[in-house]
Design a protein around this motif. Structure first.
Motif, PDB file in Angstrom:
ATOM      1  N   LEU A  44       1.302  -0.801  -0.258  1.00 31.92           N
ATOM      2  CA  LEU A  44       0.430  -0.088  -0.097  1.00 31.92           C
ATOM      3  C   LEU A  44       0.698   1.265   0.020  1.00 31.92           C
ATOM      4  CD1 LEU A  44      -2.436  -0.599   2.591  1.00 31.92           C
ATOM      5  CD2 LEU A  44      -2.813  -1.028   0.191  1.00 31.92           C
ATOM      6  N   THR A  45       0.653   1.784  -1.041  1.00 27.82           N
ATOM      7  CA  THR A  45       1.416   3.606  -0.807  1.00 27.82           C
ATOM      8  C   THR A  45       0.284   4.654  -1.569  1.00 27.82           C
ATOM      9  OG1 THR A  45       3.440   4.709  -0.828  1.00 27.82           O
ATOM     10  CG2 THR A  45       2.142   4.098  -2.718  1.00 27.82           C
ATOM     11  N   ALA A  46       1.028   5.851  -1.066  1.00 26.64           N
ATOM     12  CA  ALA A  46      -0.174   7.283  -1.285  1.00 26.64           C
ATOM     13  C   ALA A  46      -0.198   7.345  -2.875  1.00 26.64           C
ATOM     14  CB  ALA A  46       0.352   8.171  -0.433  1.00 26.64           C
ATOM     15  N   LYS A  47      -1.268   7.450  -3.164  1.00 24.97           N
ATOM     16  CA  LYS A  47      -1.740   8.140  -4.279  1.00 24.97           C
ATOM     17  C   LYS A  47       0.105   8.579  -5.263  1.00 24.97           C
ATOM     18  CE  LYS A  47      -5.190   9.719  -8.123  1.00 24.97           C
ATOM     19  NZ  LYS A  47      -6.345   9.878  -7.415  1.00 24.97           N
ATOM     20  N   ALA A  48      -0.518   8.060  -6.779  1.00 26.94           N
ATOM     21  CA  ALA A  48       1.222   8.505  -7.827  1.00 26.94           C
ATOM     22  C   ALA A  48       2.459   8.930  -7.572  1.00 26.94           C
ATOM     23  CB  ALA A  48       0.485  10.293  -8.404  1.00 26.94           C
ATOM     24  N   GLN A  49       2.409   7.735  -6.324  1.00 25.14           N
ATOM     25  CA  GLN A  49       3.744   6.767  -6.079  1.00 25.14           C
ATOM     26  C   GLN A  49       4.454   6.629  -7.159  1.00 25.14           C
ATOM     27  OE1 GLN A  49       6.131   8.699  -4.284  1.00 25.14           O
ATOM     28  NE2 GLN A  49       5.020   9.785  -3.011  1.00 25.14           N
ATOM     29  N   LEU A  50       4.706   6.297  -8.641  1.00 24.00           N
ATOM     30  CA  LEU A  50       5.410   4.995  -9.206  1.00 24.00           C
ATOM     31  C   LEU A  50       6.413   4.899  -9.329  1.00 24.00           C
ATOM     32  CD1 LEU A  50       4.203   3.865 -11.344  1.00 24.00           C
ATOM     33  CD2 LEU A  50       5.109   5.387 -13.296  1.00 24.00           C
ATOM     34  N   GLU A  51       6.984   5.614  -8.491  1.00 25.35           N
ATOM     35  CA  GLU A  51       8.697   4.945  -8.231  1.00 25.35           C
ATOM     36  C   GLU A  51       8.876   4.300  -7.074  1.00 25.35           C
ATOM     37  OE1 GLU A  51      12.040   8.232  -9.808  1.00 25.35           O
ATOM     38  OE2 GLU A  51      11.700   7.128  -7.132  1.00 25.35           O
TER      39      GLU A  51
ATOM     40  N   PHE B  47      -8.365   3.614  -1.566  1.00 23.30           N
ATOM     41  CA  PHE B  47      -8.917   3.026  -2.781  1.00 23.30           C
ATOM     42  C   PHE B  47     -10.202   2.227  -2.250  1.00 23.30           C
ATOM     43  CE2 PHE B  47      -8.682  -0.401   0.886  1.00 23.30           C
ATOM     44  CZ  PHE B  47      -7.313   0.827   1.794  1.00 23.30           C
ATOM     45  N   SER B  48     -10.418   1.929  -3.731  1.00 18.34           N
ATOM     46  CA  SER B  48     -11.571   1.528  -3.417  1.00 18.34           C
ATOM     47  C   SER B  48     -11.634  -0.299  -2.268  1.00 18.34           C
ATOM     48  CB  SER B  48     -12.736   0.899  -4.870  1.00 18.34           C
ATOM     49  OG  SER B  48     -13.392  -0.403  -4.344  1.00 18.34           O
ATOM     50  N   PRO B  49     -12.575   0.202  -0.927  1.00 16.21           N
ATOM     51  CA  PRO B  49     -12.917  -1.498  -0.653  1.00 16.21           C
ATOM     52  C   PRO B  49     -12.797  -2.333  -1.131  1.00 16.21           C
ATOM     53  CG  PRO B  49     -13.847   0.117   0.625  1.00 16.21           C
ATOM     54  CD  PRO B  49     -13.663   1.189  -1.131  1.00 16.21           C
TER      55      PRO B  49
END
Lengths: 226, 226
Positions: free
Chosen positions: A81-88, A106-108
């Motif tokens: 799990l990570t924060a949005k838009a952290q593609l790296e 995220f959608s449950p």
DNA sequence: CGTAAACGTGACGATTTTGACACAATCTCA
DNA sequence: TGAGATTGTGTCAAAATCGTCACGTTTACG
């Protein structure tokens, strides 16, 4: 019942995940930081780990590496799990060998479905020596085979051949692979050995040999036809 | 080498996917529409299918359902592709049983890593058929035995005998029980068969046969002596 | 339709495996 | 210490297993 370890410091997310999984009869346990996550994983051996990357005391990547180094936990599937838009982070996690990746928020429902997909693909193989598939029952310890409750006398090689197909039910096995795994052959191009043994095996199991399907140009497949 | 079927009508996407997978030594094949996708999957039996939802002639969902109904293809992992922000499609796909989901536009690197994760996860999990005790390692599936990393050629009966003792390490096994479980004998009082095979087994494993201890009047015991 | 490739089948002979047997060695008990 | 019981050992022959071969059948493609 499956058990999922949720390694996440934010309690509202943890509770959200937990609630949705438990609604699907999936048990959960919670680790609030990276150290606790490792300890809990090693002690409880969950079926799957949901691992946040931003954990106190030890970050998710480090936790992941440790779990993969421990023989007891290295095969447990991990969803990061990570924060949005952290593609790296996504790339790094997948490169490390994570099994899936979910970005917040995220959608449950999506999370549950992905967890289920992971659990389904990684269902542990029973360690018992008896394998049962439809009418077939094989005991690896005694090399015995029963079909419809009737004992079939198989030679060791026939047993190995049938076992290979049954354990990979549904997946076509190509000839070369079979020759390598059952016979230990290095060069498999010329051999008709498999054909002979397959004929013998089919003769012995009689009517039920319809479960062994020839796939021309590829090999054989076991199908559990009721 | 793994083979991936790319079911995608847009050729630039298909080529992008193909190029990146082939760079990772993953073979690819291309289906331009839904009908071709089903046919190719059934014929070629790829290791994984990347399935766009917007396909001409038959949409991705329909293709997926057909593949899951066919015994030959039902276990092939499927990664679905769709346009951005179509969460309902994601949910529907995962509910149908898709193994992963990728939204366009996607990072080629992420796509490759997810494909690899899926391929790895759906590879037949090594069955718990290997048992290791000290210097001994036995594989029930292949009837192979290694002692100190050296392969020992055992007959099937010898293998069964050693396996029984090893699995019950530390517990003395009486002669009668051994004869019943390895040989299937009902009356065991007169047989010297076990003695003969035990001698053969001990000869084959050489120095390490000190791990097999005779308990006079009872039978044999495996002790893991380092 | 014809042909080549792939797979099925039956038969054969070589090799391996197996269990029995007789003698040898070891252990236990009186 | 001696005797009997148990286990170890080497040998033999029968049975089982295995792989190869040649021919038959099926499938797929031009």
């Amino acid at each position: 019942m499956h058990q999922v370890l949720i390694a996440e410091d934010e309690s509202d997310i943890s509770e959200l995940v937990s609630f949705n999984l438990q609604r699907e009869s999936i048990g959960t346990m919670w680790a609030k930081d990276g150290v606790e996550a490792v300890e809990m994983a090693q002690k409880e051996l969950p079926n799957l780990i949901i691992l946040d990357l931003m954990l106190p005391r030890r970050d998710g990547f480090q936790v992941f590496k440790e779990l993969r180094l421990d023989a007891r936990t290295k095969d447990i599937p991990v969803m990061m799990l990570t924060a949005k838009a952290q593609l790296e982070d996504v790339i790094t996690g997948l490169e490390l060998g994570a099994d899936d990746y979910l970005t917040k928020p995220f959608s449950p429902k999506e999370m549950v479905l992905r967890v289920k997909a992971l659990l389904k693909r990684s269902a542990p193989t029973p360690t018992a020596s008896v394998i049962t598939r439809g009418k077939f029952q094989l005991d690896k310890n005694t090399l015995t085979c029963f079909v419809d409750g009737r004992k079939i006398d198989l030679t060791p090689t026939e047993f190995k051949l049938l076992l290979l197909l049954i354990e990979r039910e549904g997946q076509p096995q190509n000839r070369g692979d079979i020759l390598r795994e059952v016979w230990g052959y290095r060069d498999t191009t010329q051999s008709r050995t498999l054909d002979t043994h397959m004929k013998r095996l089919r003769t012995k199991i009689g009517n039920s040999s319809s479960c062994i399907v020839t796939i021309r140009g590829i090999g054989y497949q076991f199908r559990n036809i009721a």
